[in-house]
Design a protein around this motif. Structure first.
Motif, PDB file in Angstrom:
ATOM      1  N   LEU A  84      -0.263   3.516  -7.060  1.00  0.00           N
ATOM      2  CA  LEU A  84       0.977   2.967  -6.909  1.00  0.00           C
ATOM      3  C   LEU A  84       1.839   3.616  -7.966  1.00  0.00           C
ATOM      4  N   ARG A  85       3.143   3.788  -7.680  1.00  0.00           N
ATOM      5  CA  ARG A  85       4.001   4.159  -8.667  1.00  0.00           C
ATOM      6  C   ARG A  85       4.556   2.991  -9.605  1.00  0.00           C
ATOM      7  N   GLU A  86       4.863   3.032 -10.621  1.00  0.00           N
ATOM      8  CA  GLU A  86       5.339   1.902 -11.727  1.00  0.00           C
ATOM      9  C   GLU A  86       6.721   1.379 -10.995  1.00  0.00           C
ATOM     10  N   ARG A  87       6.749   0.189 -11.253  1.00  0.00           N
ATOM     11  CA  ARG A  87       8.295  -0.450 -10.930  1.00  0.00           C
ATOM     12  C   ARG A  87       8.669  -1.365 -12.243  1.00  0.00           C
ATOM     13  N   LEU A  88       9.932  -1.483 -12.183  1.00  0.00           N
ATOM     14  CA  LEU A  88      10.495  -2.187 -13.359  1.00  0.00           C
ATOM     15  C   LEU A  88       9.904  -3.586 -13.055  1.00  0.00           C
TER      16      LEU A  88
ATOM     17  N   CYS B  91       6.899  10.659   3.139  1.00  0.00           N
ATOM     18  CA  CYS B  91       7.502  10.891   2.057  1.00  0.00           C
ATOM     19  C   CYS B  91       9.063  11.109   2.419  1.00  0.00           C
ATOM     20  N   ILE B  92       9.962  10.376   1.767  1.00  0.00           N
ATOM     21  CA  ILE B  92      11.353  10.658   2.129  1.00  0.00           C
ATOM     22  C   ILE B  92      11.653  11.833   1.335  1.00  0.00           C
ATOM     23  N   VAL B  93      12.515  12.846   2.056  1.00  0.00           N
ATOM     24  CA  VAL B  93      12.940  14.149   1.391  1.00  0.00           C
ATOM     25  C   VAL B  93      14.412  14.154   1.642  1.00  0.00           C
ATOM     26  N   THR B  94      15.289  14.167   0.703  1.00  0.00           N
ATOM     27  CA  THR B  94      16.713  14.509   0.528  1.00  0.00           C
ATOM     28  C   THR B  94      16.947  15.517  -0.108  1.00  0.00           C
ATOM     29  N   THR B  95      16.117  16.215  -0.763  1.00  0.00           N
ATOM     30  CA  THR B  95      16.367  17.491  -1.522  1.00  0.00           C
ATOM     31  C   THR B  95      16.495  18.711  -0.621  1.00  0.00           C
ATOM     32  N   TYR B  96      17.609  18.891   0.029  1.00  0.00           N
ATOM     33  CA  TYR B  96      17.479  19.787   1.306  1.00  0.00           C
ATOM     34  C   TYR B  96      19.115  20.360   1.362  1.00  0.00           C
TER      35      TYR B  96
ATOM     36  N   GLY C 219      11.727  24.711  -0.719  1.00  0.00           N
ATOM     37  CA  GLY C 219      10.226  25.250  -0.716  1.00  0.00           C
ATOM     38  C   GLY C 219       9.506  23.967  -0.855  1.00  0.00           C
ATOM     39  N   GLN C 220       9.918  22.750  -0.750  1.00  0.00           N
ATOM     40  CA  GLN C 220       8.970  21.703  -0.942  1.00  0.00           C
ATOM     41  C   GLN C 220       7.793  21.601   0.139  1.00  0.00           C
ATOM     42  N   GLU C 221       6.546  21.907  -0.361  1.00  0.00           N
ATOM     43  CA  GLU C 221       5.608  22.484   0.569  1.00  0.00           C
ATOM     44  C   GLU C 221       5.141  21.200   1.364  1.00  0.00           C
ATOM     45  N   HIS C 222       5.449  20.008   1.246  1.00  0.00           N
ATOM     46  CA  HIS C 222       4.959  18.870   1.929  1.00  0.00           C
ATOM     47  C   HIS C 222       5.855  18.718   3.103  1.00  0.00           C
ATOM     48  N   VAL C 223       6.904  19.416   3.204  1.00  0.00           N
ATOM     49  CA  VAL C 223       8.030  19.404   4.199  1.00  0.00           C
ATOM     50  C   VAL C 223       7.210  20.359   5.361  1.00  0.00           C
TER      51      VAL C 223
ATOM     52  N   LYS D 205       0.796  -1.332   0.106  1.00  0.00           N
ATOM     53  CA  LYS D 205       0.211  -0.077  -0.045  1.00  0.00           C
ATOM     54  C   LYS D 205       0.850   1.322   0.001  1.00  0.00           C
ATOM     55  N   ARG D 206       1.974   1.195   0.685  1.00  0.00           N
ATOM     56  CA  ARG D 206       2.922   2.428   0.662  1.00  0.00           C
ATOM     57  C   ARG D 206       3.206   3.145  -0.468  1.00  0.00           C
ATOM     58  N   VAL D 207       2.678   4.390  -0.510  1.00  0.00           N
ATOM     59  CA  VAL D 207       3.373   5.300  -1.726  1.00  0.00           C
ATOM     60  C   VAL D 207       3.913   6.711  -0.910  1.00  0.00           C
ATOM     61  N   SER D 208       4.440   7.455  -1.711  1.00  0.00           N
ATOM     62  CA  SER D 208       4.865   8.892  -1.206  1.00  0.00           C
ATOM     63  C   SER D 208       3.863   9.392  -1.075  1.00  0.00           C
ATOM     64  N   VAL D 209       3.563  10.046   0.163  1.00  0.00           N
ATOM     65  CA  VAL D 209       2.460  11.143   0.210  1.00  0.00           C
ATOM     66  C   VAL D 209       2.982  12.572   0.310  1.00  0.00           C
ATOM     67  N   ARG D 210       2.495  13.511  -0.425  1.00  0.00           N
ATOM     68  CA  ARG D 210       2.871  14.931  -0.580  1.00  0.00           C
ATOM     69  C   ARG D 210       1.861  15.870   0.181  1.00  0.00           C
ATOM     70  N   ASP D 211       0.897  15.582   0.305  1.00  0.00           N
ATOM     71  CA  ASP D 211      -0.618  15.992   0.617  1.00  0.00           C
ATOM     72  C   ASP D 211      -1.311  15.939   1.964  1.00  0.00           C
TER      73      ASP D 211
HETATM   74  C1  LIG Z   1      16.563   8.106  -1.524  1.00  0.00           C
HETATM   75  C2  LIG Z   1      15.397   9.039  -1.865  1.00  0.00           C
HETATM   76  C3  LIG Z   1      15.320  10.398  -1.913  1.00  0.00           C
HETATM   77  C4  LIG Z   1      14.075  11.006  -2.066  1.00  0.00           C
HETATM   78  N1  LIG Z   1      13.937  12.250  -2.010  1.00  0.00           N
HETATM   79  C5  LIG Z   1      12.829  12.980  -2.425  1.00  0.00           C
HETATM   80  C6  LIG Z   1      12.742  14.482  -1.940  1.00  0.00           C
HETATM   81  O1  LIG Z   1      13.691  14.941  -1.873  1.00  0.00           O
HETATM   82  N2  LIG Z   1      11.446  15.045  -2.411  1.00  0.00           N
HETATM   83  C7  LIG Z   1      10.554  14.199  -2.568  1.00  0.00           C
HETATM   84  O2  LIG Z   1       9.320  14.730  -2.505  1.00  0.00           O
HETATM   85  N3  LIG Z   1      10.424  12.788  -2.725  1.00  0.00           N
HETATM   86  C8  LIG Z   1      11.747  12.131  -2.422  1.00  0.00           C
HETATM   87  N4  LIG Z   1      11.758  10.757  -2.652  1.00  0.00           N
HETATM   88  C9  LIG Z   1      10.299  10.043  -2.873  1.00  0.00           C
HETATM   89  C10 LIG Z   1      10.657   9.225  -4.283  1.00  0.00           C
HETATM   90  O3  LIG Z   1      10.418  10.248  -5.505  1.00  0.00           O
HETATM   91  C11 LIG Z   1       9.760   8.124  -4.298  1.00  0.00           C
HETATM   92  O4  LIG Z   1       9.855   7.216  -3.435  1.00  0.00           O
HETATM   93  C12 LIG Z   1       9.755   7.359  -5.791  1.00  0.00           C
HETATM   94  O5  LIG Z   1       9.109   8.466  -6.817  1.00  0.00           O
HETATM   95  C13 LIG Z   1       8.622   6.345  -5.878  1.00  0.00           C
HETATM   96  O6  LIG Z   1       7.522   6.713  -5.426  1.00  0.00           O
HETATM   97  P1  LIG Z   1       6.701   5.917  -4.343  1.00  0.00           P
HETATM   98  O7  LIG Z   1       7.608   6.140  -2.889  1.00  0.00           O
HETATM   99  O8  LIG Z   1       5.466   6.430  -4.027  1.00  0.00           O
HETATM  100  O9  LIG Z   1       6.694   4.534  -4.444  1.00  0.00           O
HETATM  101  C14 LIG Z   1      12.748  10.285  -2.210  1.00  0.00           C
HETATM  102  C15 LIG Z   1      13.055   8.870  -2.074  1.00  0.00           C
HETATM  103  C16 LIG Z   1      14.248   8.244  -2.024  1.00  0.00           C
HETATM  104  C17 LIG Z   1      13.982   6.640  -1.799  1.00  0.00           C
END
Ligand SMILES: Cc1cc2nc3c(=O)[nH]c(=O)nc-3n(C[C@H](O)[C@H](O)[C@H](O)COP(=O)(O)O)c2cc1C
Length: 170
Positions: free
Chosen positions: A155-159, A117-122, A65-69, A9-15
């Motif tokens: 869900l995001r597509e995967r290989l 949501c994982i965020v590494t862009t900072y 400026g990533q609003e979800h943060v 079920k897990r997806v990245s949530v930004r809202d």
């Molecule tokens: C190492 C890593 C760094 C990421 N950095 C960001 C980020 O800076 N901002 C963001 O919104 N999402 C970030 N993400 C989320 C990815 O974009 C997301 O996991 C990917 O598109 C797959 O989508 P899903 O998580 O919904 O399956 C990151 C994910 C990973 C694993």
């Protein structure tokens, strides 16, 4: 194929909803991180759960400026307490250790009905200042978490598995 529902079920949530994460829920998520494996069981991590709205706003700025943060009610800054340890294969352990802890926290969050949501862009220097990370330690990633709004992206597509795995040879 039966896969753990939290993984499926897990997806990245930004809202995120404007809704607090109860203390016991947050504690279980942090506990999931604490239980993660790490190289030599060194547990080289500190999870700083940022709930203060001003600090979250500053983290949003530091995240370009990533609003979800800023809108996530909690941002867990996953930091190192050791940046030097290399495993016998020569690789640094902390990026792996901290990623595993973050994975565990993400799955527990799904179990609790939250999105992450994982965020590494900072800008790491700014992030360090906001949460007073000691000199020489690192902020490896931010984990934004909270209750997602109703409409989530699918869900995001995967290989395909056949493309990313094989048995006995590359
Ligand atoms: C190492 C890593 C760094 C990421 N950095 C960001 C980020 O800076 N901002 C963001 O919104 N999402 C970030 N993400 C989320 C990815 O974009 C997301 O996991 C990917 O598109 C797959 O989508 P899903 O998580 O919904 O399956 C990151 C994910 C990973 C694993």
């Amino acid at each position: 194929m039966e896969i753990l529902p939290e993984i499926a079920k897990r997806v990245s949530v930004r809202d995120f909803q404007d809704r607090e994460v109860p203390g016991d829920v947050l504690e279980r998520i942090l506990e999931a991180g604490r239980l993660a494996p790490s190289a030599k069981n060194r547990q080289p991590w500190r999870f700083v759960a940022v709930t203060d709205p001003e600090k979250r706003k500053l983290l949003e700025k530091a995240s370009f400026g990533q609003e979800h943060v800023g809108s996530a009610p909690v941002v867990v800054a996953c930091c190192t307490t050791n940046i030097e340890y290399r495993m016998p294969n020569g690789q640094l352990s902390y990026p792996i250790d901290i990623s595993l802890a973050a994975s565990f926290m993400m799955l527990q969050a799904v179990r609790e009905g939250l999105g992450t949501c994982i965020v590494t862009t900072y800008d790491e220097t700014q992030a360090r200042e906001i949460i007073t990370v000691p000199f020489s330690m690192r902020v490896v990633l931010l984990l934004a978490l909270g209750y997602g709004k109703e409409k989530e992206a699918g869900l995001r597509e995967r290989l395909p598995l056949s493309r990313v795995s094989s048995i006995d040879h590359w």
